[in-house]
Design a protein around this motif. Sequence first.
Motif, PDB file in Angstrom:
ATOM      1  N   TYR A   1       0.817  -1.218   0.000  1.00  0.00           N
ATOM      2  CA  TYR A   1       0.000   0.000   0.000  1.00  0.00           C
ATOM      3  C   TYR A   1       0.848   1.265   0.000  1.00  0.00           C
TER       4      TYR A   1
ATOM      5  N   PHE B   1      -3.643   0.410   5.895  1.00  0.00           N
ATOM      6  CA  PHE B   1      -4.765   0.307   4.970  1.00  0.00           C
ATOM      7  C   PHE B   1      -5.281  -1.136   4.896  1.00  0.00           C
TER       8      PHE B   1
ATOM      9  N   VAL C   1      -0.621   4.510  -1.288  1.00  0.00           N
ATOM     10  CA  VAL C   1      -1.429   5.401  -0.447  1.00  0.00           C
ATOM     11  C   VAL C   1      -0.654   6.672  -0.116  1.00  0.00           C
TER      12      VAL C   1
END
Length: 394
Positions: A134, A336, A137
């Motif tokens: 992630y 996340f 992000v």
Amino acid sequence: MSNPVAIEKPRRLFLLGGALAVCVLLLLGQFVFAPQSLLGLPLYDFVEYWAAGRLTLQGENPYDIDRMEQLQREAGRTDEGILMWNPPWTLPLVLPPALFDVRVARLVWLGLHLLVLGFCADRLWRLYGGATDYRWVSWVLALTFLPSYFALTAGQISPLILLGATLFLHFSERRSDVLMGVAAVLLAIKPHLAYLFWIALLCWAVRERRWKVLAAGAATGLFLTAIAAAFDHALLQHYWYTLTNQPPSQYRSPTLAHCLRMLIDPENFRLQFLAMIPGIVWFVPWFYCHRRHWDWEAQMPLLLIVSVLTTAYGGWPFDLVLLLVPLVQIAARIQFGQHGQLKVLAIAFNICVGLIAAIQIHFGVEYFWFIWMCPALLVAYVGFSLALAKVQPA
């Protein structure tokens, strides 16, 4: 079995393409809304750095408002001239752009800061333990964080301060004292924004006897100042005169310090420094409580938020790009995909902040009325930190 490397590579290519698309849209947007500007990019604050660098290269006084305004007019700025109040050790950083035509320099400056934002977001994500899958992000946060937009479109130097904070944390993790000191100099581009960092650095270095950090920082600052002074031997005198006789008192900075001055004596700029007292009062017990197990990665985010909130001057929307540090820290800690309720709240908060700021931008609201942003980020940071502490005690 699927190959994770093969999956990751297309994903990275897709994200890179998305980032490039954002850059193109940014450029096109500036061309549409400011067609009179050079290369479609408004000069805004960038021209002050370019003009200061050009005057330095010519052996002139970069803190001379009349010469600065003259150069800025020649470059295409139509508003009143703006002075560069950054300290002398900042000047070597703006010398390279000054070697080129202002149109080319503006475009290169934009590209450089896009890379800086991407690097800082990615490195901060990894420093704070964000999941590798992630990492995107952090890039989305960097590109959608409204202060990033302000810094890029204004051509501000603030992303380099963020770079200093990121590199300092990077080298702190590797216990490289010399490079920590060198990186800290970038935070001194606007030393007032991170004033609590400087107090903490001094206290920590003395307590831990990390003299190399202080020595490396001082040596780097002196070296950069010497480079600028080589072009103008009276540079330090010029800067001191500007600092003491021409403070940026005419600007309504979105800070509690400015409000304090307006309430007591609008003509006395020095009153704004009183706003630093609450920050220092908070810092003393905070440092005392954490002195035995001081961790820069853990303490830096809150230090930066409180510093910006109580700074004597600045705190402009583009300066808040420095607060990408606490923003990424919280996002990385949420991890996340975990803590569903916190994730929803974090996304909702980010969207709300973006929408309110976007509405203000649309209606051309004065920078002063962005005064709500830093306190909102502080409240959110403390709230999410407390919530995460319940589920992540370590």
